[in-house]
Design a protein around this motif. Sequence first.
Motif, PDB file in Angstrom:
ATOM      1  N   VAL A   1      68.599 -95.767 145.010  1.00  0.00           N
ATOM      2  CA  VAL A   1      69.090 -95.305 143.719  1.00  0.00           C
ATOM      3  C   VAL A   1      68.387 -96.087 142.615  1.00  0.00           C
ATOM      4  O   VAL A   1      67.943 -97.211 142.841  1.00  0.00           O
ATOM      5  N   SER A   2      68.242 -95.452 141.440  1.00  0.00           N
ATOM      6  CA  SER A   2      67.696 -96.174 140.292  1.00  0.00           C
ATOM      7  C   SER A   2      68.840 -96.505 139.351  1.00  0.00           C
ATOM      8  O   SER A   2      69.582 -95.613 138.945  1.00  0.00           O
ATOM      9  N   VAL A   3      69.023 -97.790 139.055  1.00  0.00           N
ATOM     10  CA  VAL A   3      69.951 -98.178 137.990  1.00  0.00           C
ATOM     11  C   VAL A   3      69.066 -98.864 136.959  1.00  0.00           C
ATOM     12  O   VAL A   3      68.902-100.067 136.982  1.00  0.00           O
ATOM     13  N   GLY A   4      68.450 -98.081 136.096  1.00  0.00           N
ATOM     14  CA  GLY A   4      67.434 -98.634 135.218  1.00  0.00           C
ATOM     15  C   GLY A   4      67.469 -98.064 133.823  1.00  0.00           C
ATOM     16  O   GLY A   4      66.430 -97.846 133.214  1.00  0.00           O
ATOM     17  N   SER A   5      68.672 -97.811 133.287  1.00  0.00           N
ATOM     18  CA  SER A   5      68.808 -97.298 131.922  1.00  0.00           C
ATOM     19  C   SER A   5      67.943 -96.063 131.718  1.00  0.00           C
ATOM     20  O   SER A   5      67.223 -95.963 130.724  1.00  0.00           O
ATOM     21  N   MET A   6      67.973 -95.148 132.673  1.00  0.00           N
ATOM     22  CA  MET A   6      67.129 -93.974 132.553  1.00  0.00           C
ATOM     23  C   MET A   6      67.826 -92.908 131.709  1.00  0.00           C
ATOM     24  O   MET A   6      68.976 -92.567 131.968  1.00  0.00           O
ATOM     25  N   THR A   7      67.129 -92.399 130.680  1.00  0.00           N
ATOM     26  CA  THR A   7      67.676 -91.325 129.856  1.00  0.00           C
ATOM     27  C   THR A   7      67.683 -90.027 130.662  1.00  0.00           C
ATOM     28  O   THR A   7      66.683 -89.686 131.300  1.00  0.00           O
ATOM     29  N   VAL A   8      68.824 -89.337 130.632  1.00  0.00           N
ATOM     30  CA  VAL A   8      68.918 -88.048 131.319  1.00  0.00           C
ATOM     31  C   VAL A   8      68.162 -87.015 130.482  1.00  0.00           C
ATOM     32  O   VAL A   8      68.524 -86.756 129.333  1.00  0.00           O
ATOM     33  N   THR A   9      67.075 -86.474 131.026  1.00  0.00           N
ATOM     34  CA  THR A   9      66.339 -85.437 130.309  1.00  0.00           C
ATOM     35  C   THR A   9      66.238 -84.196 131.191  1.00  0.00           C
ATOM     36  O   THR A   9      66.392 -84.293 132.414  1.00  0.00           O
ATOM     37  N   THR A  10      65.976 -83.064 130.564  1.00  0.00           N
ATOM     38  CA  THR A  10      65.890 -81.821 131.336  1.00  0.00           C
ATOM     39  C   THR A  10      64.722 -81.871 132.324  1.00  0.00           C
ATOM     40  O   THR A  10      64.810 -81.366 133.433  1.00  0.00           O
ATOM     41  N   ALA A  11      63.616 -82.497 131.897  1.00  0.00           N
ATOM     42  CA  ALA A  11      62.455 -82.580 132.786  1.00  0.00           C
ATOM     43  C   ALA A  11      62.794 -83.417 134.013  1.00  0.00           C
ATOM     44  O   ALA A  11      62.443 -83.065 135.139  1.00  0.00           O
ATOM     45  N   ARG A  12      63.492 -84.534 133.809  1.00  0.00           N
ATOM     46  CA  ARG A  12      63.832 -85.411 134.938  1.00  0.00           C
ATOM     47  C   ARG A  12      64.876 -84.770 135.835  1.00  0.00           C
ATOM     48  O   ARG A  12      64.898 -85.030 137.035  1.00  0.00           O
TER      49      ARG A  12
ATOM     50  N   PRO B   1      76.943 -90.940 132.886  1.00  0.00           N
ATOM     51  CA  PRO B   1      76.281 -92.026 132.148  1.00  0.00           C
ATOM     52  C   PRO B   1      77.089 -93.317 132.220  1.00  0.00           C
ATOM     53  O   PRO B   1      78.309 -93.263 132.274  1.00  0.00           O
ATOM     54  N   TYR B   2      76.397 -94.466 132.266  1.00  0.00           N
ATOM     55  CA  TYR B   2      77.147 -95.725 132.183  1.00  0.00           C
ATOM     56  C   TYR B   2      77.032 -96.351 130.802  1.00  0.00           C
ATOM     57  O   TYR B   2      77.780 -97.238 130.464  1.00  0.00           O
ATOM     58  N   TYR B   3      76.055 -95.896 129.999  1.00  0.00           N
ATOM     59  CA  TYR B   3      76.104 -96.199 128.569  1.00  0.00           C
ATOM     60  C   TYR B   3      75.271 -95.189 127.811  1.00  0.00           C
ATOM     61  O   TYR B   3      74.631 -94.324 128.416  1.00  0.00           O
ATOM     62  N   TYR B   4      75.310 -95.282 126.482  1.00  0.00           N
ATOM     63  CA  TYR B   4      74.750 -94.215 125.661  1.00  0.00           C
ATOM     64  C   TYR B   4      73.939 -94.792 124.504  1.00  0.00           C
ATOM     65  O   TYR B   4      74.222 -95.883 124.017  1.00  0.00           O
ATOM     66  N   THR B   5      72.949 -94.032 124.074  1.00  0.00           N
ATOM     67  CA  THR B   5      72.277 -94.335 122.816  1.00  0.00           C
ATOM     68  C   THR B   5      72.494 -93.135 121.907  1.00  0.00           C
ATOM     69  O   THR B   5      71.716 -92.185 121.937  1.00  0.00           O
TER      70      THR B   5
ATOM     71  N   GLU C   1      71.384 -90.010 123.889  1.00  0.00           N
ATOM     72  CA  GLU C   1      70.594 -90.233 125.085  1.00  0.00           C
ATOM     73  C   GLU C   1      71.547 -90.873 126.081  1.00  0.00           C
ATOM     74  O   GLU C   1      72.031 -91.975 125.863  1.00  0.00           O
ATOM     75  N   ASP C   2      71.847 -90.127 127.136  1.00  0.00           N
ATOM     76  CA  ASP C   2      72.771 -90.638 128.132  1.00  0.00           C
ATOM     77  C   ASP C   2      71.990 -91.421 129.176  1.00  0.00           C
ATOM     78  O   ASP C   2      71.020 -90.924 129.732  1.00  0.00           O
ATOM     79  N   LEU C   3      72.412 -92.661 129.426  1.00  0.00           N
ATOM     80  CA  LEU C   3      71.686 -93.506 130.367  1.00  0.00           C
ATOM     81  C   LEU C   3      72.482 -93.577 131.659  1.00  0.00           C
ATOM     82  O   LEU C   3      73.648 -93.973 131.656  1.00  0.00           O
ATOM     83  N   ALA C   4      71.851 -93.174 132.736  1.00  0.00           N
ATOM     84  CA  ALA C   4      72.600 -93.002 133.978  1.00  0.00           C
ATOM     85  C   ALA C   4      71.807 -93.501 135.178  1.00  0.00           C
ATOM     86  O   ALA C   4      70.612 -93.768 135.083  1.00  0.00           O
ATOM     87  N   ALA C   5      72.515 -93.619 136.292  1.00  0.00           N
ATOM     88  CA  ALA C   5      71.850 -93.913 137.562  1.00  0.00           C
ATOM     89  C   ALA C   5      71.196 -92.629 138.060  1.00  0.00           C
ATOM     90  O   ALA C   5      71.698 -91.530 137.797  1.00  0.00           O
ATOM     91  N   ALA C   6      70.060 -92.761 138.774  1.00  0.00           N
ATOM     92  CA  ALA C   6      69.339 -91.573 139.229  1.00  0.00           C
ATOM     93  C   ALA C   6      69.150 -91.621 140.732  1.00  0.00           C
ATOM     94  O   ALA C   6      69.056 -92.696 141.339  1.00  0.00           O
ATOM     95  N   PHE C   7      69.127 -90.432 141.329  1.00  0.00           N
ATOM     96  CA  PHE C   7      68.944 -90.279 142.773  1.00  0.00           C
ATOM     97  C   PHE C   7      67.812 -89.288 143.011  1.00  0.00           C
ATOM     98  O   PHE C   7      67.623 -88.358 142.233  1.00  0.00           O
ATOM     99  N   ASP C   8      67.087 -89.480 144.105  1.00  0.00           N
ATOM    100  CA  ASP C   8      65.933 -88.631 144.393  1.00  0.00           C
ATOM    101  C   ASP C   8      66.383 -87.318 145.027  1.00  0.00           C
ATOM    102  O   ASP C   8      67.076 -87.317 146.044  1.00  0.00           O
ATOM    103  N   LYS C   9      65.975 -86.194 144.416  1.00  0.00           N
ATOM    104  CA  LYS C   9      66.316 -84.901 145.018  1.00  0.00           C
ATOM    105  C   LYS C   9      65.579 -84.700 146.331  1.00  0.00           C
ATOM    106  O   LYS C   9      65.990 -83.908 147.164  1.00  0.00           O
TER     107      LYS C   9
END
Lengths: 303, 282
Positions: free
Chosen positions: A118-129, A138-142, A251-259
């Motif tokens: 898993v990535s816990v790296g302040s990644m912004t949730v975007t449509t491309a990602r 999200p665990y925090y927000y900008t 900008e929602d910052l969340a953990a990411a998982f590989d599809k």
Amino acid sequence: MKKIFTFASLLVAVSLVLTACGGGGGSTASDLLGAITERGYILVSTDPNYAPQSFLNTEGSRPSDTKCPSDALTTAEMQGFDVDVAKAIGEALGVETCFATPSWDAITAGSWADKWDVSVGSMTVTTARQEILDFSVPYYYTPAVVAVAADSGIDSVEGLAGQAVCAGAATTYEFWLNGDMEGLGLPEASVYASVPEGVTVVPLETDQECAQAIAAGRTDFVAYVTSETVVDANIAEGMPVVKLDGAVYSEDLAAAFDKGSSLDTASLRAKVDEVFTAMHEDGRLTALSMQWFEMDLTAAPNQ
Amino acid sequence: MAVTTQQGKAPPSQAELLYQAQLRKERLFRAQVGASWGVLFLILIFLFSGQEIKLGSFQYQTIQLDSEFILKNLSFIAKGLGQTLLISVLSIFVAMTLALLAALGRLSTFPPIYAISTFYVSLIRGTPLYLQIFFFFLALPQLGINLSGVVAGVTALGLNYGAYMSETFRAGLSSVGKGQREAAMALGMTPGQTMKRVILPQALRFAIPPMGNDFISMTKDSALVSATGFVHELMWRAVKVGRAQFNNLEALIMAAMFYWVLTLILTYFQSKLEARLAKGDR
């Protein structure tokens, strides 16, 4: 000579064996959460180039009883906001937290080949990602907000209609002002307001210059769009600006998982969502945010 | 000899005098080179000492390094030495094995073997090492082959240096005269015995010194493996702490010093080895 070549062929054999064990093999679990519980550690990717989110603790040393693979770092060797959030996930799962340190572009590119969980790296949730990665809550927000000149009398986003508004050039703020949702690239759920009719966009080099222009008494524009933290700092510095209520997008910052993960991530995603929700509720995320950023960035922007 | 003991001191012969003079000259040259090295080293240290030079109106500030940062992070960067050496040693063994096979293939008269060998050397030498490391680490997973950072790095370095070193081996093998082979055959040795007992021992004497060079150069190229992000060797550590604390200058200089000292040590051993192997020449 003979010995050297025997040794060499042995080494080649050993590296081949290592190769075979390369990708977290040997597990019998059918999903990622099961595999993590079985091996006793969760491998979290985070790029230690970003303080205060994630950076190396150069004074920490690797504990001798760690379960982390030799090419991963332990919690003792890393520090930061993301690192503490990752630790909380490990604790909730009852496993040790270990950190993989690939470069940031390798993380956002997806296709992790099971090299980390898993990535816990302040990644912004975007449509491309979202096309290649799954995101947690999200665990925090900008949040992006609008600030207006104090004497403009504007008190809502709708009041910007027909006015000139400033933003840093080529930022997401400028994309939003231009109504360029594709350029903004955020999922619909994190866009709360659309730009009113007839707004003239004034792009400046940086969004700081927008605030300074208003403070200097210039009247080329009445408002600017930037992150809430920047606006709060501007107000704290005594600039004559007012923050409009409600974020226009965040900008929602969340953990990411590989599809493309070979093991099913659904149960792990559900678990991480559960952990984040609990941490939002019991104030642990707020406390961590205060500790690392000296402000609370974890409150969901309310519209 | 008898004359010497009788008279105590015999006048040295002309040849001996010449030889002594030559030795003195060599010693003087080496001493002067050593002294110059010392001076150059002192200049280098001075350039990074943070001192200010004032010569009349001319003013120059030498580079000031953050000594606090250096002391604080010295042990952290030094911890990467082990990984750097591990990768270099593993890679050199992979490279040696591949190089020997490729060189033997190059001498083969069987076309497919010869082709495989030259094809391998051409393909690997025709592509950048950096690309090969990424290929093994990032591209192979797409084919279901998932290598760890260390294994991908060692594979790439081994394959790459194997291709270059095969030329060294080939030169060594072809330096052994045809007559040696014929003589071994005349003694009734099989081709395998000829290779093992006659050709290889002589070929390796030529091949080992340049192999030492390759090993030294490999220890430095191991820095490229840091790009995978999973191998925390000298370079990775220097880049990460340098960036995080805005001390790139100090961090990279520290890593450079580690590589340099490592190279100096390896060069010393290599020259010893070379001298030992050269004994047979006299």
